[in-house]
Write an enzyme that holds these catalytic residues in place. Structure first.
Site, short mmCIF file in Angstrom:
data_model
loop_
_atom_site.label_atom_id
_atom_site.label_comp_id
_atom_site.label_asym_id
_atom_site.label_seq_id
_atom_site.Cartn_x
_atom_site.Cartn_y
_atom_site.Cartn_z
N ARG A 96 0.82 -1.22 0.00
CA ARG A 96 0.00 0.00 0.00
C ARG A 96 0.86 1.27 0.00
O ARG A 96 0.45 2.30 -0.54
CB ARG A 96 -0.94 -0.01 1.22
CG ARG A 96 -2.07 -1.02 1.11
CD ARG A 96 -3.14 -0.78 2.16
NE ARG A 96 -2.63 -1.00 3.51
CZ ARG A 96 -2.61 -2.18 4.12
NH1 ARG A 96 -3.06 -3.27 3.48
NH2 ARG A 96 -2.16 -2.31 5.35
N HIS A 131 1.08 -11.34 19.46
CA HIS A 131 2.37 -11.08 20.10
C HIS A 131 3.04 -12.40 20.39
O HIS A 131 2.47 -13.48 20.20
CB HIS A 131 2.20 -10.24 21.37
CG HIS A 131 2.05 -8.77 21.10
ND1 HIS A 131 3.06 -8.02 20.54
CD2 HIS A 131 1.01 -7.92 21.32
CE1 HIS A 131 2.66 -6.76 20.43
NE2 HIS A 131 1.42 -6.67 20.87
N TYR A 135 2.08 -16.43 19.29
CA TYR A 135 2.76 -17.19 18.23
C TYR A 135 3.31 -18.52 18.75
O TYR A 135 3.15 -19.56 18.11
CB TYR A 135 3.90 -16.36 17.63
CG TYR A 135 3.47 -14.99 17.18
CD1 TYR A 135 2.28 -14.79 16.48
CD2 TYR A 135 4.25 -13.86 17.45
CE1 TYR A 135 1.87 -13.53 16.08
CE2 TYR A 135 3.86 -12.60 17.05
CZ TYR A 135 2.67 -12.43 16.37
OH TYR A 135 2.28 -11.18 15.98
N ASP A 161 9.80 -13.95 19.51
CA ASP A 161 10.32 -12.75 18.84
C ASP A 161 11.79 -12.88 18.44
O ASP A 161 12.15 -12.58 17.30
CB ASP A 161 10.16 -11.54 19.76
CG ASP A 161 8.74 -11.01 19.77
OD1 ASP A 161 7.91 -11.52 19.01
OD2 ASP A 161 8.46 -10.08 20.55
#
Length: 380
Positions: A96, A131, A135, A161
């Site tokens: 986008r 978050h 996951y 993460d």
């Protein structure tokens, strides 16, 4: 500049969590990483002064407004002269903005385009929020952590993460960059935290398939279910870890603890717990020093940098007055240097744009139009 990645140029679109961590790892190894920040400081993540935002160390920041066509055009100029790109937005965001892979690779066919998300670019959950804890829930990792009969505790963001995300993104980028040296063609690296966290669980899936690791947490050899692989409290309320899995190491453990050998189970755990409670942690560390009993102190964030082994290896450094982990791993020839301190958003906009060939007049015009934000000369 120093390190094995000296000469590599990466453009990073500012984000939180695993993307910045991957960029930090590359910068630690000598890559030139340029972070494109928003014009205004981001409200994402935990607020803190810039000098403590350690994952932003090692790179320069240029503040560019990507909502303006001129800002997108400027970002493309930087990307055209780079080897790799890192972005961590939801799927479709870069497209986008006019900076999706098709557009960018048409301008720079050799570019390696790194995408970091939680769920991946495709799949039923791809465009939903999440978050670290969410996951790793889908991979079997979270369900495998904790004590028998208790809910799994939210762990630090190491499995998701930073382990499953940042490390796999950095690894994927370097794999694709290595391939591009031969083919001359770039590609997209789709790094998802859920993919990497699942990969980290490979050994446990193997143990489970072999009948050696059950689904009931806290009852297995490596999850606290074994007395000789656990954490024990000492007389002063501090803790030590024990990892004496092999028989020869257990024998040394029992000798130093002063207890008779016994089969693994509740009785052995009770005897070991009672023994460790007889002395403070420092005394146990002195007794176990240099042994193969696999015992180590459980150190806090304040204590770890001062441990003799960490000090001897230089595992912690001080940058701008902030103690932090040193770059890792180490190299015998292309030695890694001390990372530069984190800098605020846009602190190096002028210097970055000059490096990429923009004239003083072009930079001034972009700043006047609000496309970029520059710091006063001589200030960072």
């Amino acid at each position: 500049m120093s390190g094995p990645l000296h000469g590599l140029r990466v453009v990073e679109f500012a984000g939180i969590g695993p993307g910045p961590m991957a960029a930090m790892l590359l910068a630690d190894m000598g890559a030139e990483v340029i972070r494109i920040d928003r014009l205004e400081p981001s409200k994402l993540g935990l607020a803190k002064p810039d000098r403590y935002n350690l994952m932003q160390r090692g790179r320069r920041s240029a503040a560019i407004d990507l909502k303006q066509p001129e800002g997108v055009a400027l970002a493309l100029r930087l990307i055209e002269q780079s080897d790799a790109l890192i972005e961590g937005f939801r799927p479709g965001t870069m497209e986008r903005l006019g900076l999706g892979p098709d557009t960018v690779l048409a301008r720079n066919p050799r570019l390696v385009y790194g995408r970091m998300t939680g769920w991946g670019q495709q799949g039923p959950l791809a465009k939903t929020a999440g978050h670290d804890l969410n996951y790793i829930s889908l991979t079997g990792a979270l369900a495998s952590i904790g004590r028998d009969g208790e809910r799994p505790p939210p762990p630090l963001s190491l499995i998701g993460d930073f382990g499953g995300g940042a490390l796999y993104l950095a690894f994927g980028l370097l794999c694709a960059l290595l391939e591009a040296k031969g083919s001359g063609k770039g590609q997209v690296v789709d790094a998802a935290i859920v993919d990497g966290a699942a990969s980290l669980m490979t050994v446990f899936y193997g143990l489970h398939a072999a009948g050696l690791h059950g689904t009931q947490r806290g009852t297995n050899a490596l999850d606290g279910g074994s007395a000789i692989y656990d954490v024990y409290l000492c007389a002063d309320g501090l803790e030590v870890s024990v990892g004496a899995i092999e028989e020869k190491f257990r024998a040394e453990l029992f000798t130093i603890l002063g207890i008779a050998p016994a089969s693994d189970g509740p009785e052995l755990r009770a005897r070991m717990a009672a023994a460790f409670r007889n002395r403070p942690r420092a005394e146990w560390c002195a007794l176990f020093e240099g042994s193969d009993a696999c015992v180590a102190p459980v150190l806090s964030l304040a204590e770890a940098p001062h441990h003799p082994h960490n000090k001897a290896r230089g595992n912690f450094i001080e940058v701008d007055g902030v103690v932090q982990p040193a770059p890792a791993p180490r190299f015998s020839r292309t030695v890694v240097g001390l990372p530069r301190a984190p800098e605020s958003a846009g602190a190096s906009t002028r210097q970055v744009l000059e490096t990429f060939g923009l004239s003083v007049e072009e930079i001034a015009a972009l700043a006047a139009a609000g496309v970029v934000r520059t710091a006063p000369r001589g200030r960072r």
